[in-house]
Design a protein around this motif. Structure first.
Motif, short mmCIF file in Angstrom:
data_model
loop_
_atom_site.label_atom_id
_atom_site.label_comp_id
_atom_site.label_asym_id
_atom_site.label_seq_id
_atom_site.Cartn_x
_atom_site.Cartn_y
_atom_site.Cartn_z
N ASP A 121 2.30 -0.08 -36.75
CA ASP A 121 3.65 0.11 -36.21
C ASP A 121 4.67 0.34 -37.32
N LEU A 122 4.49 -0.34 -38.44
CA LEU A 122 5.42 -0.15 -39.57
C LEU A 122 5.32 1.27 -40.11
N LEU A 123 4.09 1.79 -40.21
CA LEU A 123 3.91 3.15 -40.71
C LEU A 123 4.56 4.17 -39.77
N THR A 124 4.32 4.04 -38.47
CA THR A 124 4.90 5.00 -37.53
C THR A 124 6.43 4.92 -37.54
N ALA A 125 6.96 3.72 -37.66
CA ALA A 125 8.42 3.57 -37.71
C ALA A 125 8.99 4.21 -38.97
N THR A 126 8.27 4.09 -40.08
CA THR A 126 8.74 4.68 -41.34
C THR A 126 8.72 6.21 -41.26
N VAL A 127 7.63 6.78 -40.71
CA VAL A 127 7.53 8.23 -40.61
C VAL A 127 8.61 8.78 -39.69
N ARG A 128 8.92 8.06 -38.62
CA ARG A 128 9.93 8.54 -37.67
C ARG A 128 11.32 8.63 -38.30
N GLN A 129 11.51 7.96 -39.43
CA GLN A 129 12.80 8.03 -40.12
C GLN A 129 12.94 9.32 -40.93
N TRP A 130 11.80 10.01 -41.16
CA TRP A 130 11.86 11.27 -41.87
C TRP A 130 12.47 12.33 -40.95
N LYS A 131 13.16 13.26 -41.51
CA LYS A 131 13.98 14.19 -40.74
C LYS A 131 13.17 15.11 -39.83
N HIS A 132 12.09 15.67 -40.31
CA HIS A 132 11.37 16.70 -39.57
C HIS A 132 10.03 16.24 -39.02
N LEU A 133 9.77 14.93 -39.05
CA LEU A 133 8.46 14.44 -38.64
C LEU A 133 8.58 13.37 -37.56
N ALA A 134 7.53 13.24 -36.79
CA ALA A 134 7.39 12.16 -35.82
C ALA A 134 6.00 11.57 -35.96
N ALA A 135 5.81 10.37 -35.47
CA ALA A 135 4.50 9.72 -35.59
C ALA A 135 4.21 8.94 -34.33
N MET A 136 2.94 8.86 -34.00
CA MET A 136 2.50 8.07 -32.85
C MET A 136 1.14 7.46 -33.15
N THR A 137 0.89 6.32 -32.55
CA THR A 137 -0.40 5.68 -32.72
C THR A 137 -1.46 6.39 -31.89
N GLN A 138 -2.71 6.03 -32.14
CA GLN A 138 -3.80 6.63 -31.37
C GLN A 138 -3.64 6.34 -29.89
N ALA A 139 -3.29 5.10 -29.54
CA ALA A 139 -3.12 4.75 -28.13
C ALA A 139 -1.98 5.55 -27.50
N GLU A 140 -0.89 5.74 -28.23
CA GLU A 140 0.23 6.53 -27.72
C GLU A 140 -0.16 7.99 -27.52
N GLN A 141 -0.96 8.51 -28.44
CA GLN A 141 -1.40 9.90 -28.33
C GLN A 141 -2.28 10.09 -27.09
N GLU A 142 -3.19 9.16 -26.85
CA GLU A 142 -4.06 9.26 -25.68
C GLU A 142 -3.26 9.15 -24.39
N GLU A 143 -2.33 8.19 -24.35
CA GLU A 143 -1.51 8.01 -23.16
C GLU A 143 -0.64 9.23 -22.89
N LEU A 144 -0.09 9.79 -23.96
CA LEU A 144 0.75 10.98 -23.82
C LEU A 144 -0.05 12.17 -23.31
N LEU A 145 -1.26 12.32 -23.80
CA LEU A 145 -2.10 13.44 -23.38
C LEU A 145 -2.44 13.34 -21.90
N LEU A 146 -2.81 12.14 -21.45
CA LEU A 146 -3.16 11.97 -20.04
C LEU A 146 -1.94 12.13 -19.14
N ALA A 147 -0.77 11.69 -19.64
CA ALA A 147 0.44 11.74 -18.82
C ALA A 147 1.03 13.14 -18.73
N SER A 148 0.84 13.95 -19.77
CA SER A 148 1.52 15.25 -19.79
C SER A 148 0.60 16.43 -19.55
N VAL A 149 -0.63 16.37 -20.03
CA VAL A 149 -1.51 17.54 -19.98
C VAL A 149 -2.39 17.54 -18.74
#
Length: 377
Positions: free
Chosen positions: A224-252
């Protein structure tokens, strides 16, 4: 003497035919359950393959599967230097069609850096990619064999290995190539378009971009600390593996999954009604025999046993035939059919409950029969 079995033997052909018809219905139910599971499994197959902990994508996107994502390839070095990251790799994903052996294959091309996260976890046959260019590892569903060659873009690639269960949410089988080859495929233009671009002096920046950076964390590292740090970068976003799987099932695959789920619910309801009607009809056809049993003094438990046992035999036979048929033909379906033992057991429980409820209707009708009916014409 078991009256249920005696009655079945008396009308064996009809009973077997009824069981087979019910078995076909159960085959369709099991097929829909398997297709539903396969849809979810296919959607998550490519996401789970890299065994990643964190996905770094373009800011403002849900990429790389739900939306297009494009970030600089050298972002991988920045991510790899972050605290807690054990290893990181750049990946690319794209769909393409390729001619092979007189047919057109629709493939999901995964580009990764050999030796870094992003490639196949297990090779079922052959070996992994060993050269820098023009080798690929394919899923068995492509029909490709080790040693064969296939043309992707303007180059021919040699199949060096096979994997199993690697495909995208659309069911297209995956092929793995080096990231350099994948980026070249992504930026390739036909010769005429290349000449136009060269005349204009246009420079493609896409060749230096990748779809995502995946990272594996060191044991005990704070994801969680790594994803929060990456999200502070201007042009990047980050998500955990669980978030990626949940997002894929919810959107695709959400709409397709809900539609199949709804159809499965309707099919189960129809199956329950059909089973109930079959059992009730079987009971009504034996009312005169039941009246005769009452007339000669047969206890109620004998009549109840006759109806309930036949109902359970019918349900068990239909379930067994359906399971055997779907296990025989499931590999011939265009989409993957995934059946777990739990699914078969749940369906068996549903059928048993329906048969018991349906037999209760038959028992109720049988108990109302007047023994004098047996003396009628």
């Amino acid at each position: 003497m078991n009256l249920a079995l005696k009655d079945i033997r008396h009308g064996l052909f009809r009973f077997v035919l009824t069981c087979f018809g019910l078995g076909l219905l159960m085959t369709v139910v099991l097929a829909m359950i398997g297709i539903y599971n396969g849809l979810v499994s296919d959607a998550l197959a490519v996401v789970k393959a890299p065994a990643a902990d964190v996905w770094v994508v373009e800011a403002g996107t849900k990429g790389p599967f739900a939306e297009a994502s494009s970030i600089p390839a050298d972002t991988r070095d920045a991510v790899a230097r972050m605290p807690g990251v054990a290893e990181a790799g750049a990946v690319n994903y794209q769909n393409l069609e390729a001619p092979h052996a007189g047919r057109t294959l629709r493939l999901y091309v995964v580009g990764y850096e050999p030796g870094r996260p992003g490639g196949p976890q297990a090779i079922a046959e052959g070996r992994g990619i060993g050269a820098g260019h023009f080798e690929l590892v394919a899923d068995r569903k492509t029909g490709l064999l080790p040693g064969e060659t296939i043309r992707l873009g303007r180059n021919r690639f040699t199949v060096v290995g096979l994997v199993e269960g690697a495909m995208n949410s659309g069911g297209d089988p995956a092929v793995y190539v080096t990231l350099a080859d994948a980026m070249a495929l992504q930026t390739e233009l036909d010769p005429a378009a290349q000449r136009v671009q060269a005349a204009r002096g246009a420079v493609s920046v896409k060749s230096a971009s990748v779809a995502a950076i995946i990272a594996r964390m060191a044991p005990g590292a704070d994801v969680d600390l790594l994803t929060a740090t990456v999200r502070q970068w201007k042009h990047l976003a980050a998500m955990t593996q669980a978030e990626q799987e949940e997002l894929l099932l919810a959107s695709v695959v959400d709409k397709a999954r809900r539609q199949i789920g709804l159809f499965l619910g309707i099919l189960l309801s129809v199956s329950a009604v059909v089973i109930a009607l079959i059992i009730y009809t079987m009971t009504m056809e034996k009312l005169k025999q039941i009246a005769t049993l009452k007339l000669i003094g047969a206890p109620d438990r004998t009549i109840i046993g006759l109806i309930v046992q036949q109902a359970m035999i019918l349900g068990a036979s239909g379930w067994g035939i359906g399971l055997l048929l779907i296990l025989t033909v499931k590999d011939y379906f265009p989409r993957r059919v995934v059946l777990e033992p739990f699914n078969a057991m749940v369906l068996a429980g549903i059928i048993a409950a329906v048969c018991l409820l349906s037999s209760a209707l038959g028992v109720r009708a049988a108990m109302k029969v007047d023994p004098a009916t047996a003396l009628g014409g």
